[in-house]
Design a protein around this motif. Sequence first.
Motif, PDB file in Angstrom:
ATOM      1  N   HIS A 173       4.147   4.591  12.712  1.00 13.79           N
ATOM      2  CA  HIS A 173       4.244   4.555  11.242  1.00 13.79           C
ATOM      3  C   HIS A 173       5.118   5.738  10.833  1.00 13.79           C
ATOM      4  O   HIS A 173       4.676   6.887  10.859  1.00 13.79           O
ATOM      5  N   ARG A 225       0.844  -1.201   0.000  1.00 11.41           N
ATOM      6  CA  ARG A 225       0.000   0.000   0.000  1.00 11.41           C
ATOM      7  C   ARG A 225       0.878   1.249   0.000  1.00 11.41           C
ATOM      8  O   ARG A 225       1.066   1.892  -1.017  1.00 11.41           O
ATOM      9  N   ASP A 226       1.505   1.564   1.122  1.00  9.37           N
ATOM     10  CA  ASP A 226       2.342   2.771   1.170  1.00  9.37           C
ATOM     11  C   ASP A 226       3.542   2.615   0.228  1.00  9.37           C
ATOM     12  O   ASP A 226       3.955   3.574  -0.446  1.00  9.37           O
ATOM     13  N   ASN A 273       9.617   4.588   3.910  1.00 10.21           N
ATOM     14  CA  ASN A 273       9.111   4.281   5.259  1.00 10.21           C
ATOM     15  C   ASN A 273      10.203   3.597   6.079  1.00 10.21           C
ATOM     16  O   ASN A 273      11.255   3.259   5.544  1.00 10.21           O
ATOM     17  N   HIS A 275       7.856   7.869   8.376  1.00 11.32           N
ATOM     18  CA  HIS A 275       8.472   8.113   7.064  1.00 11.32           C
ATOM     19  C   HIS A 275       9.900   8.607   7.291  1.00 11.32           C
ATOM     20  O   HIS A 275      10.260   9.057   8.375  1.00 11.32           O
TER      21      HIS A 275
HETATM   22 ZN    ZN Z   1       2.620   6.488   5.242  1.00 12.78          ZN
END
Ligand code: ZN
Length: 520
Positions: free
Chosen positions: A206, A18-19, A242, A208
Amino acid sequence: MNIPTDQDRVLIFDTTLRDGEQSPGATMSHDEKLEIAEMLDDMGVDIIEAGFPIASEGDFEAVKEIAERSKEAVICGLARANYKDIDRCWDAVKHAERPRIHTFIGTSPLHRDIPGLSKDEMADLIHDTVSHARNLCDNVQWSPMDATRTEHDYLCRVIEIAIKAGATTINIPDTVGYTAPRESADLIRMLIEKVPGADEVVFATHCHNDLGMATANSLAAVEAGARQIESTINGLGERAGNTALEEVVMALKVRNDIMPYQTRIDTTKIMQTSRRVAQVSGFAVQYNKAIVGKNAFAHESGIHQDGMLKNAETFEIMRPEDIGLASSQLPLGKHSGRAALRDKLNGLGLEVGDNQLKDIFVRFKSLADRKKEVYDDDIIALVADTAGDKAVEKIKLKTLKVVCGTEGPQTADIVLEIDGEEVSTSQTGDGPVDATFNAVKALFPTDARLELYQVSAVTEGTDAQATVSVRLSEDGRISTGQSADTDTVVASAKAYITALNRLQIRLTKSTPEVHYTDAS
Ligand code: ZN
Ligand code: KIV
Protein backbone atom coordinates in the motif's frame (compact mmCIF):
# COMPACT_ATOMS: atom_id res chain seq x y z
CA MET A 1 -10.65 -15.55 -2.72
CA ASN A 2 -8.18 -14.49 -0.08
CA ILE A 3 -5.12 -16.48 -1.00
CA PRO A 4 -4.36 -16.62 -4.70
CA THR A 5 -3.73 -20.18 -5.77
CA ASP A 6 -1.65 -19.18 -8.80
CA GLN A 7 1.65 -17.68 -7.81
CA ASP A 8 1.45 -15.31 -10.76
CA ARG A 9 -1.93 -13.89 -9.80
CA VAL A 10 -2.01 -10.44 -8.15
CA LEU A 11 -5.11 -9.26 -6.33
CA ILE A 12 -6.18 -5.66 -6.92
CA PHE A 13 -7.49 -3.93 -3.80
CA ASP A 14 -9.11 -0.61 -4.55
CA THR A 15 -9.33 2.02 -1.84
CA THR A 16 -10.70 4.94 -3.89
CA LEU A 17 -13.75 5.03 -1.63
CA ARG A 18 -11.71 5.05 1.59
CA ASP A 19 -8.15 6.36 1.21
CA GLY A 20 -9.14 8.24 -1.97
CA GLU A 21 -12.23 9.83 -0.51
CA GLN A 22 -10.17 10.82 2.52
CA SER A 23 -8.12 13.23 0.40
CA PRO A 24 -9.05 16.83 1.20
CA GLY A 25 -12.02 17.90 -0.88
CA ALA A 26 -12.84 14.57 -2.51
CA THR A 27 -16.13 13.97 -0.72
CA MET A 28 -18.52 11.75 -2.62
CA SER A 29 -22.23 11.45 -2.01
CA HIS A 30 -23.86 8.17 -1.01
CA ASP A 31 -25.19 7.51 -4.52
CA GLU A 32 -21.86 8.37 -6.11
CA LYS A 33 -20.10 5.86 -3.84
CA LEU A 34 -22.56 3.14 -4.83
CA GLU A 35 -22.05 3.92 -8.48
CA ILE A 36 -18.23 3.86 -8.23
CA ALA A 37 -18.34 0.61 -6.25
CA GLU A 38 -20.43 -1.00 -8.96
CA MET A 39 -18.00 0.18 -11.64
CA LEU A 40 -15.06 -1.24 -9.65
CA ASP A 41 -16.85 -4.56 -9.17
CA ASP A 42 -17.67 -4.71 -12.89
CA MET A 43 -14.11 -3.95 -13.93
CA GLY A 44 -12.82 -6.90 -11.90
CA VAL A 45 -11.41 -5.31 -8.75
CA ASP A 46 -10.85 -8.19 -6.28
CA ILE A 47 -11.32 -6.25 -3.05
CA ILE A 48 -13.13 -2.91 -2.65
CA GLU A 49 -12.35 -0.94 0.48
CA ALA A 50 -15.71 0.81 0.68
CA GLY A 51 -15.10 3.16 3.60
CA PHE A 52 -14.42 3.66 7.28
CA PRO A 53 -17.73 2.72 8.92
CA ILE A 54 -17.08 4.28 12.35
CA ALA A 55 -16.19 7.67 10.79
CA SER A 56 -19.79 8.78 10.32
CA GLU A 57 -23.32 7.52 9.86
CA GLY A 58 -22.94 8.32 6.15
CA ASP A 59 -19.80 6.21 5.82
CA PHE A 60 -21.49 3.33 7.63
CA GLU A 61 -24.57 3.45 5.40
CA ALA A 62 -22.46 3.62 2.25
CA VAL A 63 -20.32 0.60 3.21
CA LYS A 64 -23.44 -1.35 4.21
CA GLU A 65 -25.24 -0.67 0.96
CA ILE A 66 -22.15 -1.36 -1.15
CA ALA A 67 -21.83 -4.67 0.73
CA GLU A 68 -25.48 -5.54 0.07
CA ARG A 69 -25.17 -4.78 -3.64
CA SER A 70 -21.74 -6.37 -4.20
CA LYS A 71 -21.33 -9.00 -6.91
CA GLU A 72 -17.90 -10.63 -7.28
CA ALA A 73 -15.70 -8.34 -5.19
CA VAL A 74 -14.77 -8.79 -1.55
CA ILE A 75 -16.13 -5.77 0.38
CA CYS A 76 -13.83 -4.44 3.02
CA GLY A 77 -14.22 -1.76 5.69
CA LEU A 78 -11.51 -0.04 7.73
CA ALA A 79 -11.32 -0.15 11.54
CA ARG A 80 -8.78 1.13 14.08
CA ALA A 81 -7.39 -1.19 16.73
CA ASN A 82 -10.36 -1.15 19.08
CA TYR A 83 -13.44 -3.33 19.48
CA LYS A 84 -15.94 -0.54 18.84
CA ASP A 85 -14.45 0.23 15.41
CA ILE A 86 -14.20 -3.43 14.52
CA ASP A 87 -17.79 -4.19 15.57
CA ARG A 88 -19.08 -1.22 13.60
CA CYS A 89 -17.05 -2.30 10.59
CA TRP A 90 -18.44 -5.83 10.79
CA ASP A 91 -22.02 -4.52 11.08
CA ALA A 92 -21.47 -2.75 7.75
CA VAL A 93 -19.52 -5.36 5.75
CA LYS A 94 -21.31 -8.49 6.98
CA HIS A 95 -24.03 -7.91 4.38
CA ALA A 96 -21.58 -8.74 1.58
CA GLU A 97 -21.29 -12.15 -0.02
CA ARG A 98 -17.55 -11.86 0.73
CA PRO A 99 -16.86 -9.50 3.64
CA ARG A 100 -13.46 -8.44 4.99
CA ILE A 101 -12.45 -6.47 8.08
CA HIS A 102 -9.32 -4.35 7.69
CA THR A 103 -7.86 -3.26 11.02
CA PHE A 104 -4.69 -1.25 11.54
CA ILE A 105 -2.47 0.53 14.01
CA GLY A 106 0.60 2.75 13.59
CA THR A 107 3.65 0.70 14.57
CA SER A 108 6.58 3.05 13.90
CA PRO A 109 8.22 4.86 16.85
CA LEU A 110 6.46 8.12 15.90
CA HIS A 111 3.09 6.43 15.78
CA ARG A 112 3.59 4.39 18.95
CA ASP A 113 4.33 7.62 20.78
CA ILE A 114 0.95 9.21 20.11
CA PRO A 115 -1.26 6.73 22.02
CA GLY A 116 1.72 6.38 24.42
CA LEU A 117 1.88 2.59 24.12
CA SER A 118 5.00 0.57 24.85
CA LYS A 119 6.05 -2.07 22.33
CA ASP A 120 4.63 -4.81 24.55
CA GLU A 121 1.35 -3.00 25.14
CA MET A 122 0.90 -2.47 21.43
CA ALA A 123 1.72 -6.11 20.69
CA ASP A 124 -0.99 -7.20 23.15
CA LEU A 125 -3.49 -4.81 21.61
CA ILE A 126 -2.73 -6.18 18.13
CA HIS A 127 -3.27 -9.73 19.37
CA ASP A 128 -6.59 -8.83 21.01
CA THR A 129 -8.04 -6.75 18.20
CA VAL A 130 -7.07 -9.08 15.37
CA SER A 131 -8.47 -12.04 17.35
CA HIS A 132 -11.67 -10.09 17.90
CA ALA A 133 -11.96 -9.30 14.19
CA ARG A 134 -11.26 -12.92 13.26
CA ASN A 135 -13.99 -14.15 15.61
CA LEU A 136 -16.43 -12.05 13.60
CA CYS A 137 -15.13 -12.60 10.08
CA ASP A 138 -12.93 -15.23 8.46
CA ASN A 139 -11.34 -12.69 6.14
CA VAL A 140 -9.20 -10.24 8.15
CA GLN A 141 -6.58 -7.84 6.86
CA TRP A 142 -4.13 -6.26 9.26
CA SER A 143 -1.90 -3.26 8.58
CA PRO A 144 1.01 -1.90 10.59
CA MET A 145 0.61 1.75 9.58
CA ASP A 146 3.92 3.44 8.72
CA ALA A 147 5.45 -0.02 8.29
CA THR A 148 8.29 1.34 6.17
CA ARG A 149 9.52 3.41 9.15
CA THR A 150 9.02 0.67 11.74
CA GLU A 151 12.04 -1.18 13.23
CA HIS A 152 12.38 -4.46 11.33
CA ASP A 153 12.54 -6.68 14.41
CA TYR A 154 9.39 -5.11 15.85
CA LEU A 155 7.63 -5.31 12.48
CA CYS A 156 8.41 -9.05 12.25
CA ARG A 157 7.22 -9.55 15.82
CA VAL A 158 3.84 -7.83 15.38
CA ILE A 159 3.17 -9.42 11.98
CA GLU A 160 3.77 -12.85 13.53
CA ILE A 161 1.29 -11.95 16.29
CA ALA A 162 -1.31 -10.77 13.75
CA ILE A 163 -0.95 -13.97 11.72
CA LYS A 164 -1.28 -16.14 14.82
CA ALA A 165 -4.35 -14.13 15.86
CA GLY A 166 -6.00 -14.96 12.52
CA ALA A 167 -5.11 -12.26 9.99
CA THR A 168 -5.33 -13.64 6.45
CA THR A 169 -3.80 -10.65 4.64
CA ILE A 170 -0.88 -8.61 5.93
CA ASN A 171 -0.69 -5.20 4.33
CA ILE A 172 2.57 -3.25 4.41
CA PRO A 173 1.76 0.46 4.13
CA ASP A 174 4.28 3.04 3.04
CA THR A 175 2.03 5.59 4.71
CA VAL A 176 4.16 8.65 4.04
CA GLY A 177 5.51 7.67 0.61
CA TYR A 178 9.03 7.39 1.97
CA THR A 179 10.33 4.12 0.58
CA ALA A 180 12.06 3.47 -2.76
CA PRO A 181 11.70 0.48 -5.13
CA ARG A 182 14.69 -1.58 -3.95
CA GLU A 183 13.87 -0.98 -0.29
CA SER A 184 10.20 -1.81 -0.89
CA ALA A 185 11.18 -5.16 -2.43
CA ASP A 186 13.77 -5.93 0.26
CA LEU A 187 11.24 -5.31 3.02
CA ILE A 188 8.62 -7.66 1.57
CA ARG A 189 11.26 -10.32 0.84
CA MET A 190 12.65 -10.06 4.38
CA LEU A 191 9.17 -10.36 5.95
CA ILE A 192 8.21 -13.38 3.83
CA GLU A 193 11.51 -15.10 4.68
CA LYS A 194 11.61 -14.31 8.39
CA VAL A 195 8.08 -14.19 9.79
CA PRO A 196 6.76 -17.59 10.89
CA GLY A 197 3.45 -18.28 9.11
CA ALA A 198 4.16 -15.80 6.30
CA ASP A 199 3.52 -18.48 3.69
CA GLU A 200 -0.08 -18.88 4.93
CA VAL A 201 -1.12 -15.30 4.27
CA VAL A 202 -1.18 -12.85 1.39
CA PHE A 203 1.23 -9.93 1.64
CA ALA A 204 -0.12 -6.65 0.31
CA THR A 205 1.59 -3.42 -0.65
CA HIS A 206 0.00 0.00 0.00
CA CYS A 207 2.08 2.91 -1.27
CA HIS A 208 1.62 6.65 -1.10
CA ASN A 209 3.12 8.87 -3.74
CA ASP A 210 4.90 11.65 -1.85
CA LEU A 211 8.12 11.13 -3.79
CA GLY A 212 6.37 10.03 -7.00
CA MET A 213 7.49 6.42 -6.51
CA ALA A 214 4.24 4.75 -5.43
CA THR A 215 3.67 2.71 -8.59
CA ALA A 216 7.31 1.65 -8.83
CA ASN A 217 7.33 0.69 -5.14
CA SER A 218 4.16 -1.38 -5.51
CA LEU A 219 5.53 -3.26 -8.52
CA ALA A 220 8.84 -3.87 -6.75
CA ALA A 221 6.91 -5.33 -3.80
CA VAL A 222 5.09 -7.69 -6.16
CA GLU A 223 8.38 -8.89 -7.63
CA ALA A 224 9.48 -9.67 -4.07
CA GLY A 225 6.37 -11.74 -3.30
CA ALA A 226 3.48 -9.38 -2.46
CA ARG A 227 0.30 -10.65 -4.08
CA GLN A 228 -2.10 -7.79 -3.38
CA ILE A 229 -1.65 -4.24 -4.65
CA GLU A 230 -3.61 -1.49 -2.94
CA SER A 231 -4.43 1.38 -5.25
CA THR A 232 -6.94 4.05 -6.16
CA ILE A 233 -8.41 5.23 -9.44
CA ASN A 234 -6.41 8.20 -10.79
CA GLY A 235 -4.09 7.80 -7.79
CA LEU A 236 -6.57 9.72 -5.62
CA GLY A 237 -5.59 9.90 -1.96
CA GLU A 238 -4.08 11.81 0.95
CA ARG A 239 -1.44 14.42 -0.01
CA ALA A 240 0.20 13.26 -3.29
CA GLY A 241 -2.16 10.29 -3.45
CA ASN A 242 -1.77 6.53 -3.71
CA THR A 243 -0.54 4.07 -6.28
CA ALA A 244 -2.81 4.54 -9.30
CA LEU A 245 -4.77 1.40 -10.19
CA GLU A 246 -4.56 2.09 -13.91
CA GLU A 247 -0.78 2.45 -13.75
CA VAL A 248 -0.02 -0.83 -11.98
CA VAL A 249 -2.56 -2.77 -13.99
CA MET A 250 -1.35 -1.46 -17.36
CA ALA A 251 2.30 -1.83 -16.37
CA LEU A 252 1.67 -5.50 -15.55
CA LYS A 253 -0.19 -5.95 -18.82
CA VAL A 254 2.21 -4.12 -21.12
CA ARG A 255 5.41 -5.42 -19.49
CA ASN A 256 4.19 -8.93 -18.83
CA ASP A 257 7.43 -10.13 -20.44
CA ILE A 258 9.43 -8.96 -17.41
CA MET A 259 6.66 -8.91 -14.79
CA PRO A 260 4.72 -12.13 -15.46
CA TYR A 261 1.76 -11.50 -13.14
CA GLN A 262 -1.94 -11.52 -13.96
CA THR A 263 -4.78 -9.38 -12.67
CA ARG A 264 -8.50 -9.86 -13.17
CA ILE A 265 -9.05 -6.26 -14.33
CA ASP A 266 -10.93 -5.63 -17.57
CA THR A 267 -8.67 -2.82 -18.74
CA THR A 268 -11.20 -1.58 -21.30
CA LYS A 269 -13.21 -0.20 -18.36
CA ILE A 270 -10.32 1.90 -17.04
CA MET A 271 -11.07 5.14 -18.89
CA GLN A 272 -14.74 5.14 -18.05
CA THR A 273 -14.04 4.59 -14.35
CA SER A 274 -11.27 7.18 -14.32
CA ARG A 275 -13.55 9.82 -15.84
CA ARG A 276 -16.37 9.09 -13.44
CA VAL A 277 -14.07 9.23 -10.41
CA ALA A 278 -12.67 12.56 -11.67
CA GLN A 279 -16.22 13.88 -12.00
CA VAL A 280 -17.56 12.82 -8.65
CA SER A 281 -14.42 13.58 -6.64
CA GLY A 282 -13.94 16.97 -8.29
CA PHE A 283 -10.26 16.07 -8.85
CA ALA A 284 -9.48 16.60 -12.52
CA VAL A 285 -6.88 14.28 -14.01
CA GLN A 286 -3.70 16.10 -14.97
CA TYR A 287 -3.24 16.24 -18.76
CA ASN A 288 0.04 14.34 -18.79
CA LYS A 289 -0.96 11.65 -16.28
CA ALA A 290 0.13 8.18 -17.33
CA ILE A 291 -2.59 6.05 -18.96
CA VAL A 292 -5.63 8.27 -18.25
CA GLY A 293 -4.38 11.82 -18.88
CA LYS A 294 -5.89 13.73 -21.81
CA ASN A 295 -2.48 13.75 -23.54
CA ALA A 296 -1.56 10.12 -22.83
CA PHE A 297 -2.43 9.20 -26.43
CA ALA A 298 -2.07 12.63 -28.07
CA HIS A 299 0.71 13.23 -30.58
CA GLU A 300 1.58 16.82 -31.30
CA SER A 301 4.97 17.02 -33.00
CA GLY A 302 5.27 16.49 -36.75
CA ILE A 303 7.69 13.60 -36.39
CA HIS A 304 5.42 11.81 -33.93
CA GLN A 305 2.31 12.38 -36.03
CA ASP A 306 4.08 11.14 -39.12
CA GLY A 307 5.29 8.03 -37.30
CA MET A 308 1.82 7.37 -35.89
CA LEU A 309 0.22 7.51 -39.32
CA LYS A 310 2.71 4.96 -40.63
CA ASN A 311 2.67 2.63 -37.63
CA ALA A 312 1.02 3.44 -34.29
CA GLU A 313 3.60 1.32 -32.47
CA THR A 314 6.30 3.89 -33.25
CA PHE A 315 5.07 6.09 -30.43
CA GLU A 316 2.44 4.06 -28.57
CA ILE A 317 3.23 1.17 -26.26
CA MET A 318 -0.46 0.34 -25.79
CA ARG A 319 -3.55 0.96 -27.85
CA PRO A 320 -6.14 3.52 -26.73
CA GLU A 321 -8.77 0.75 -27.08
CA ASP A 322 -6.92 -1.28 -24.40
CA ILE A 323 -8.11 1.20 -21.78
CA GLY A 324 -11.51 1.78 -23.37
CA LEU A 325 -10.68 4.94 -25.30
CA ALA A 326 -12.42 5.22 -28.66
CA SER A 327 -9.80 5.93 -31.30
CA SER A 328 -12.08 8.15 -33.40
CA GLN A 329 -12.08 11.87 -32.63
CA LEU A 330 -14.83 12.75 -35.16
CA PRO A 331 -16.72 15.76 -33.87
CA LEU A 332 -20.51 15.98 -33.63
CA GLY A 333 -22.42 19.01 -34.94
CA LYS A 334 -25.80 20.66 -34.52
CA HIS A 335 -27.45 18.19 -36.90
CA SER A 336 -26.35 15.17 -34.92
CA GLY A 337 -29.25 13.39 -33.28
CA ARG A 338 -29.79 11.54 -30.03
CA ALA A 339 -28.61 8.23 -31.53
CA ALA A 340 -25.31 9.78 -32.67
CA LEU A 341 -24.85 11.27 -29.22
CA ARG A 342 -25.60 7.93 -27.54
CA ASP A 343 -23.15 6.26 -29.93
CA LYS A 344 -20.47 8.81 -29.12
CA LEU A 345 -21.03 8.39 -25.38
CA ASN A 346 -20.72 4.61 -25.72
CA GLY A 347 -17.55 5.05 -27.76
CA LEU A 348 -16.13 7.25 -25.02
CA GLY A 349 -16.99 4.61 -22.45
CA LEU A 350 -19.47 6.92 -20.73
CA GLU A 351 -22.55 5.09 -19.54
CA VAL A 352 -25.50 7.34 -18.82
CA GLY A 353 -29.08 6.57 -17.86
CA ASP A 354 -32.03 7.63 -20.05
CA ASN A 355 -32.82 10.68 -17.92
CA GLN A 356 -29.23 11.85 -17.92
CA LEU A 357 -29.10 11.33 -21.71
CA LYS A 358 -32.11 13.65 -22.05
CA ASP A 359 -30.34 16.36 -20.04
CA ILE A 360 -27.09 15.89 -21.92
CA PHE A 361 -28.89 16.03 -25.26
CA VAL A 362 -30.55 19.35 -24.42
CA ARG A 363 -27.21 20.79 -23.33
CA PHE A 364 -25.46 19.27 -26.35
CA LYS A 365 -27.94 20.97 -28.73
CA SER A 366 -27.46 24.30 -27.00
CA LEU A 367 -23.68 23.89 -27.18
CA ALA A 368 -23.83 22.85 -30.86
CA ASP A 369 -25.79 26.04 -31.61
CA ARG A 370 -22.98 28.10 -30.15
CA LYS A 371 -20.06 25.98 -31.33
CA LYS A 372 -19.56 24.64 -34.85
CA GLU A 373 -17.98 21.34 -33.85
CA VAL A 374 -18.52 19.51 -30.60
CA TYR A 375 -15.45 17.40 -29.79
CA ASP A 376 -15.05 14.38 -27.53
CA ASP A 377 -13.68 16.56 -24.75
CA ASP A 378 -16.74 18.84 -25.00
CA ILE A 379 -18.99 15.80 -24.58
CA ILE A 380 -16.96 14.59 -21.59
CA ALA A 381 -17.25 18.03 -20.00
CA LEU A 382 -21.03 18.06 -20.63
CA VAL A 383 -21.45 14.67 -18.98
CA ALA A 384 -19.40 15.85 -16.02
CA ASP A 385 -21.64 18.85 -15.72
CA THR A 386 -24.94 16.98 -15.84
CA ALA A 387 -23.81 14.22 -13.50
CA GLY A 388 -23.98 16.32 -10.32
CA ASP A 389 -25.66 14.65 -7.40
CA LYS A 390 -29.08 16.24 -7.05
CA ALA A 391 -29.34 15.20 -3.42
CA VAL A 392 -26.49 17.49 -2.43
CA GLU A 393 -27.73 20.53 -4.35
CA LYS A 394 -28.71 22.79 -1.49
CA ILE A 395 -27.94 25.80 -3.70
CA LYS A 396 -28.88 25.84 -7.39
CA LEU A 397 -28.07 28.44 -10.05
CA LYS A 398 -31.23 29.61 -11.83
CA THR A 399 -30.04 32.62 -13.89
CA LEU A 400 -27.02 34.88 -14.11
CA LYS A 401 -26.52 38.12 -16.00
CA VAL A 402 -23.20 39.93 -15.84
CA VAL A 403 -22.21 43.39 -17.05
CA CYS A 404 -18.49 43.83 -17.58
CA GLY A 405 -16.05 45.83 -19.65
CA THR A 406 -13.40 48.49 -19.36
CA GLU A 407 -15.55 50.69 -17.11
CA GLY A 408 -16.07 49.11 -13.70
CA PRO A 409 -17.54 48.19 -11.40
CA GLN A 410 -18.68 44.94 -12.95
CA THR A 411 -22.14 43.80 -11.89
CA ALA A 412 -23.72 40.37 -11.48
CA ASP A 413 -27.50 39.88 -11.28
CA ILE A 414 -28.11 36.40 -9.97
CA VAL A 415 -31.10 34.22 -9.11
CA LEU A 416 -30.43 31.17 -6.93
CA GLU A 417 -32.64 28.50 -5.46
CA ILE A 418 -31.61 27.80 -1.87
CA ASP A 419 -33.38 24.92 -0.16
CA GLY A 420 -36.10 25.13 -2.78
CA GLU A 421 -36.72 28.88 -2.41
CA GLU A 422 -35.85 31.41 -5.11
CA VAL A 423 -33.76 34.39 -4.04
CA SER A 424 -32.01 37.09 -6.07
CA THR A 425 -29.54 39.93 -5.77
CA SER A 426 -27.33 42.28 -7.73
CA GLN A 427 -23.72 42.77 -6.59
CA THR A 428 -20.59 44.43 -7.91
CA GLY A 429 -17.01 43.24 -7.84
CA ASP A 430 -13.53 43.58 -9.19
CA GLY A 431 -14.26 41.80 -12.48
CA PRO A 432 -17.22 39.63 -13.53
CA VAL A 433 -16.16 36.53 -11.60
CA ASP A 434 -15.61 38.48 -8.38
CA ALA A 435 -19.03 40.16 -8.81
CA THR A 436 -20.63 36.74 -9.34
CA PHE A 437 -18.99 35.17 -6.29
CA ASN A 438 -19.99 38.24 -4.23
CA ALA A 439 -23.58 37.79 -5.38
CA VAL A 440 -23.58 34.10 -4.35
CA LYS A 441 -22.07 35.04 -0.98
CA ALA A 442 -24.69 37.77 -0.47
CA LEU A 443 -27.44 35.18 -0.82
CA PHE A 444 -25.62 32.36 0.97
CA PRO A 445 -23.27 33.93 3.54
CA THR A 446 -20.25 31.71 4.10
CA ASP A 447 -16.88 31.76 5.85
CA ALA A 448 -15.42 29.54 3.16
CA ARG A 449 -12.06 30.70 1.82
CA LEU A 450 -11.35 30.48 -1.90
CA GLU A 451 -8.17 28.38 -2.10
CA LEU A 452 -8.05 27.83 -5.84
CA TYR A 453 -9.70 29.24 -8.93
CA GLN A 454 -8.51 27.72 -12.20
CA VAL A 455 -9.78 28.06 -15.75
CA SER A 456 -8.78 25.90 -18.70
CA ALA A 457 -10.14 25.61 -22.24
CA VAL A 458 -11.62 22.20 -23.05
CA THR A 459 -10.80 22.46 -26.76
CA GLU A 460 -9.28 25.09 -29.02
CA GLY A 461 -10.82 28.28 -30.46
CA THR A 462 -12.58 31.27 -28.95
CA ASP A 463 -15.87 29.34 -28.85
CA ALA A 464 -14.30 26.62 -26.71
CA GLN A 465 -15.90 25.59 -23.45
CA ALA A 466 -14.05 26.62 -20.32
CA THR A 467 -13.63 24.20 -17.46
CA VAL A 468 -13.44 26.00 -14.14
CA SER A 469 -12.19 24.38 -10.94
CA VAL A 470 -12.81 25.94 -7.55
CA ARG A 471 -11.44 24.82 -4.20
CA LEU A 472 -12.88 26.12 -0.91
CA SER A 473 -11.85 25.61 2.69
CA GLU A 474 -13.53 26.19 6.03
CA ASP A 475 -12.66 24.85 9.49
CA GLY A 476 -9.97 22.60 8.02
CA ARG A 477 -12.43 21.00 5.55
CA ILE A 478 -11.80 21.35 1.86
CA SER A 479 -14.16 20.91 -1.07
CA THR A 480 -13.84 21.26 -4.81
CA GLY A 481 -16.23 22.00 -7.64
CA GLN A 482 -15.85 21.84 -11.39
CA SER A 483 -18.00 23.01 -14.25
CA ALA A 484 -17.78 23.62 -17.99
CA ASP A 485 -19.57 26.12 -20.18
CA THR A 486 -18.79 28.26 -23.22
CA ASP A 487 -19.41 31.19 -20.85
CA THR A 488 -16.51 31.28 -18.40
CA VAL A 489 -18.46 33.29 -15.81
CA VAL A 490 -21.37 30.82 -15.85
CA ALA A 491 -18.89 27.92 -15.47
CA SER A 492 -17.28 29.82 -12.58
CA ALA A 493 -20.62 30.36 -10.82
CA LYS A 494 -21.55 26.68 -11.20
CA ALA A 495 -18.16 25.44 -10.01
CA TYR A 496 -18.32 27.77 -6.98
CA ILE A 497 -21.83 26.61 -6.11
CA THR A 498 -20.88 22.92 -6.46
CA ALA A 499 -17.94 23.46 -4.12
CA LEU A 500 -20.20 25.27 -1.63
CA ASN A 501 -22.75 22.42 -1.76
CA ARG A 502 -20.00 19.85 -1.15
CA LEU A 503 -18.56 21.89 1.67
CA GLN A 504 -21.90 21.82 3.50
CA ILE A 505 -21.74 18.01 3.52
CA ARG A 506 -18.09 18.02 4.52
CA LEU A 507 -18.84 20.32 7.47
CA THR A 508 -21.40 17.90 8.88
CA LYS A 509 -19.11 14.88 8.52
CA SER A 510 -16.73 13.86 11.30
CA THR A 511 -13.07 13.61 10.34
CA PRO A 512 -11.65 10.11 10.70
CA GLU A 513 -8.05 11.31 10.40
CA VAL A 514 -7.95 12.95 13.80
CA HIS A 515 -8.79 9.63 15.45
CA TYR A 516 -6.34 7.52 13.47
CA THR A 517 -3.97 7.01 16.33
CA ASP A 518 -6.61 6.67 19.03
CA ALA A 519 -6.00 3.03 19.79
CA SER A 520 -8.08 2.58 22.91
ZN1 ZN B 1 -3.06 4.99 2.85
O1 KIV C 1 -1.55 4.71 4.38
C1 KIV C 1 -1.90 3.99 5.32
O2 KIV C 1 -1.12 3.61 6.20
C2 KIV C 1 -3.29 3.59 5.38
C3 KIV C 1 -3.64 2.59 6.41
C4 KIV C 1 -4.91 2.92 7.10
C5 KIV C 1 -3.62 1.23 5.82
O3 KIV C 1 -4.09 4.01 4.58
